[in-house]
Design a protein around this motif. Structure first.
Motif, mmCIF file in Angstrom:
data_model
loop_
_atom_site.group_PDB
_atom_site.id
_atom_site.type_symbol
_atom_site.label_atom_id
_atom_site.label_comp_id
_atom_site.label_asym_id
_atom_site.label_seq_id
_atom_site.Cartn_x
_atom_site.Cartn_y
_atom_site.Cartn_z
ATOM 1 N N ASN A 31 57.289 61.075 99.174
ATOM 2 C CA ASN A 31 57.869 60.179 98.176
ATOM 3 C C ASN A 31 57.737 58.720 98.602
ATOM 4 O O ASN A 31 57.591 57.828 97.760
ATOM 5 N N GLN A 32 57.770 58.483 99.902
ATOM 6 C CA GLN A 32 57.638 57.115 100.400
ATOM 7 C C GLN A 32 56.267 56.537 100.068
ATOM 8 O O GLN A 32 56.156 55.398 99.607
ATOM 9 N N ILE A 33 55.227 57.326 100.291
ATOM 10 C CA ILE A 33 53.870 56.876 99.991
ATOM 11 C C ILE A 33 53.716 56.643 98.489
ATOM 12 O O ILE A 33 53.095 55.667 98.053
ATOM 13 N N LYS A 34 54.297 57.521 97.687
ATOM 14 C CA LYS A 34 54.201 57.367 96.229
ATOM 15 C C LYS A 34 54.911 56.094 95.778
ATOM 16 O O LYS A 34 54.397 55.355 94.914
ATOM 17 N N LEU A 35 56.075 55.806 96.338
ATOM 18 C CA LEU A 35 56.801 54.586 95.980
ATOM 19 C C LEU A 35 56.017 53.335 96.390
ATOM 20 O O LEU A 35 55.977 52.343 95.656
ATOM 21 N N ILE A 36 55.404 53.393 97.562
ATOM 22 C CA ILE A 36 54.600 52.256 98.020
ATOM 23 C C ILE A 36 53.420 52.030 97.079
ATOM 24 O O ILE A 36 53.103 50.884 96.719
ATOM 25 N N SER A 55 44.234 53.018 82.333
ATOM 26 C CA SER A 55 44.321 52.992 83.794
ATOM 27 C C SER A 55 45.762 53.113 84.268
ATOM 28 O O SER A 55 46.042 53.759 85.286
ATOM 29 N N LEU A 56 46.678 52.498 83.549
ATOM 30 C CA LEU A 56 48.088 52.584 83.929
ATOM 31 C C LEU A 56 48.587 54.020 83.851
ATOM 32 O O LEU A 56 49.328 54.480 84.728
ATOM 33 N N ILE A 57 48.165 54.737 82.817
ATOM 34 C CA ILE A 57 48.548 56.143 82.681
ATOM 35 C C ILE A 57 47.904 56.969 83.784
ATOM 36 O O ILE A 57 48.562 57.785 84.449
ATOM 37 N N ARG A 58 46.616 56.736 83.998
ATOM 38 C CA ARG A 58 45.875 57.521 84.982
ATOM 39 C C ARG A 58 46.393 57.302 86.406
ATOM 40 O O ARG A 58 46.581 58.250 87.166
ATOM 41 N N LEU A 59 46.629 56.037 86.760
ATOM 42 C CA LEU A 59 47.140 55.726 88.086
ATOM 43 C C LEU A 59 48.492 56.395 88.319
ATOM 44 O O LEU A 59 48.742 56.944 89.392
ATOM 45 N N SER A 60 49.344 56.350 87.328
ATOM 46 C CA SER A 60 50.671 56.955 87.466
ATOM 47 C C SER A 60 50.570 58.459 87.695
ATOM 48 O O SER A 60 51.248 59.023 88.567
ATOM 49 N N LEU A 61 49.703 59.132 86.922
ATOM 50 C CA LEU A 61 49.558 60.581 87.061
ATOM 51 C C LEU A 61 48.984 60.957 88.417
ATOM 52 O O LEU A 61 49.447 61.911 89.059
ATOM 53 N N ILE A 62 47.984 60.215 88.871
ATOM 54 C CA ILE A 62 47.362 60.535 90.159
ATOM 55 C C ILE A 62 48.350 60.326 91.296
ATOM 56 O O ILE A 62 48.454 61.153 92.213
ATOM 57 N N ILE A 63 49.097 59.234 91.254
ATOM 58 C CA ILE A 63 50.094 58.979 92.305
ATOM 59 C C ILE A 63 51.146 60.083 92.323
ATOM 60 O O ILE A 63 51.556 60.551 93.394
ATOM 61 N N LEU A 64 51.578 60.519 91.158
ATOM 62 C CA LEU A 64 52.611 61.540 91.079
ATOM 63 C C LEU A 64 52.093 62.923 91.464
ATOM 64 O O LEU A 64 52.816 63.714 92.087
ATOM 65 N N LEU A 65 50.837 63.240 91.119
ATOM 66 C CA LEU A 65 50.351 64.613 91.249
ATOM 67 C C LEU A 65 49.603 64.897 92.540
ATOM 68 O O LEU A 65 49.551 66.053 92.981
ATOM 69 N N ILE A 66 48.983 63.877 93.153
ATOM 70 C CA ILE A 66 48.321 64.111 94.432
ATOM 71 C C ILE A 66 49.399 64.305 95.502
ATOM 72 O O ILE A 66 50.270 63.450 95.656
ATOM 73 N N PRO A 67 49.370 65.415 96.239
ATOM 74 C CA PRO A 67 50.431 65.696 97.227
ATOM 75 C C PRO A 67 50.580 64.574 98.249
ATOM 76 O O PRO A 67 49.611 64.147 98.879
ATOM 77 N N ASN A 68 51.794 64.081 98.391
ATOM 78 C CA ASN A 68 52.105 63.026 99.348
ATOM 79 C C ASN A 68 53.623 62.898 99.437
ATOM 80 O O ASN A 68 54.361 63.421 98.591
#
Length: 419
Positions: free
Chosen positions: A227-232, A212-225
């Motif tokens: 940088n502020q939303i990704k950091l949050i 899940s840690l790997i998957r969450l990181s990839l989805i946050i990074l790859l889904i367009p958004n």
């Protein structure tokens, strides 16, 4: 979601498709909750979908993914036909493989609209909430269960696999529509992945948690958004992780207890020893679908002696009744043929994710469908190293996202819809 106008325009002259969507919706709602209804609605969906697609098809085209699904079914059929252990559960196992794979196959050719796909994804996500809430009540309040389980999914590890796939889907949807959501919808979108992630921690499945840690990181990074939303997003999940030692999370207690007992792998090494030896029994087509639990110590001993090797029954864990590995299960039960078709399916799915990312990320439904498909692939393949993924409820869920991914990709390639 589907509006009344959309429903009238789409289904007024297509009653078979309306029935198809009703059966699929009811199946997804009952999938993690109700045993008999989910099977009934699944069969009804398969029947209506097959009828509609056959009656509407002007030409019966056959593509690459049709061969992939066909080969996966064929390998299971051959395993049943030439099962090394007979009588056993080979034909019952084949029936399950046939149903699950046919489900994905029909979905891939369904030509569902973005609105229909969005509806189905939301139904899959929201349909998980009632059994999850009840499972938490049974585990933490009334104490009728010793572990967190989804009612119709069962064993804690299988429930965690199901939740792991749903977590990725929920996060993908939340990130994809965050910009256009109102304040109350944003609060709801924020709560969903957090709730599922905390549930996975409570469920104590270390494999699903790690993946899940790997998957969450990839989805946050790859889904367009932004940088502020990704950091949050990273910050929120980081806070949850930081609180785990403070709250003395059960998953940490489990890991410490296993380390102290010298059982970090929870006896999986002994289970895998069974599979590695049993793979020699019938290497081409295997011992038969679902027949792992029929392996005996005598079978293992005979195999070792015939190969001139020593035998120590203490290193074999046949009492666990299954392989605790997607890959070893395929190798033992369906032989080299079944293993190769599994690897062909998984590698083709991975290539699909890579090839379609650039196009789908530009479209809101495409972005969250791609994320849901990625989640299903990572959980199935990653957790599959240490547990038996890709069967029963979580196979249907994984195949749901793969099938819809393929269907949507075909729509994009033909430019037959508007975002």
């Amino acid at each position: 979601m589907m509006s009344p106008t959309f429903l009238q325009q789409t289904y007024s002259k297509n009653f078979s498709k309306l029935l198809e969507m009703i059966f699929l919706t009811l199946m997804l709602l009952s999938l993690p909750s109700l045993e008999a209804p989910k099977n009934i609605f699944l069969i009804l969906f398969l029947t209506t979908a097959l009828y509609r697609q056959w009656s509407e098809a002007k030409t019966k085209s056959w593509g690459f993914w049709d061969w992939i699904f066909f080969s996966y079914i064929a390998s299971s059929f051959l395993s049943a036909l030439f099962a090394g252990i007979s009588p056993g559960n080979a034909w019952g196992g084949f029936r399950g493989m046939l149903i699950w794979t046919s489900f994905a196959w029909l979905l891939s050719r369904s030509k569902y609209s973005p609105q229909e796909i969005t509806w189905l994804i939301w139904i899959a996500i929201l349909g998980t909430l009632p059994p999850l809430i009840w499972g938490l009540i049974e585990y933490m309040i009334i104490h009728t269960k010793s572990t967190l389980e989804l009612h119709s999914v069962g064993h804690v590890n299988h429930s965690a696999i199901y939740l792991g796939i749903i977590l990725g889907a929920a996060l993908s949807v939340s990130l994809s529509i965050w910009k256009t959501a109102g304040i109350f919808k944003k609060l709801f979108l924020l709560s969903l992945p957090i709730f599922f992630f905390v549930a996975i921690i409570i469920g104590q499945s270390r494999g699903v948690f790690g993946i899940s840690l790997i998957r969450l990181s990839l989805i946050i990074l790859l889904i367009p958004n932004s940088n502020q939303i990704k950091l949050i997003a990273f910050g929120i999940f980081g806070i949850i992780l930081a609180l785990m030692p403070v709250m003395n999370a059960a998953i940490i207690q489990k890991q410490i207890a296993n380390q102290n007992a010298g059982a970090v792998m929870s006896d999986r090494d002994r289970v895998w020893n069974v599979s590695l030896e049993a793979a020699h029994f019938y290497p081409i087509f295997g011992i038969g679908n679902g027949n792992w639990g029929l392996i005996t110590l005598d079978d293992l001993k005979k195999s070792r002696i015939e190969r001139g090797l020593p035998f120590d029954e203490k290193i074999y864990g046949i009492e666990h009744r299954h392989s605790h590995s997607l890959y070893l299960t395929a190798l033992v039960e369906r032989g080299v043929v079944g293993f190769l078709t599994l690897m062909l399916l998984m590698s083709s799915w991975f290539i699909l994710l890579i090839k379609t990312y650039t196009k789908l990320k530009k479209l809101t439904p495409g972005a969250y469908l791609w994320g849901a498909s990625l989640s299903a692939w990572i959980v199935t393949c990653g957790v599959g190293f240490v547990n038996s993924t890709f069967h029963h409820e979580h196979a249907i869920l994984a195949f749901l996202f793969l099938g819809l991914h393929l269907s949507f990709t075909r729509l994009v390639e033909k430019n037959t819809f508007a975002n």
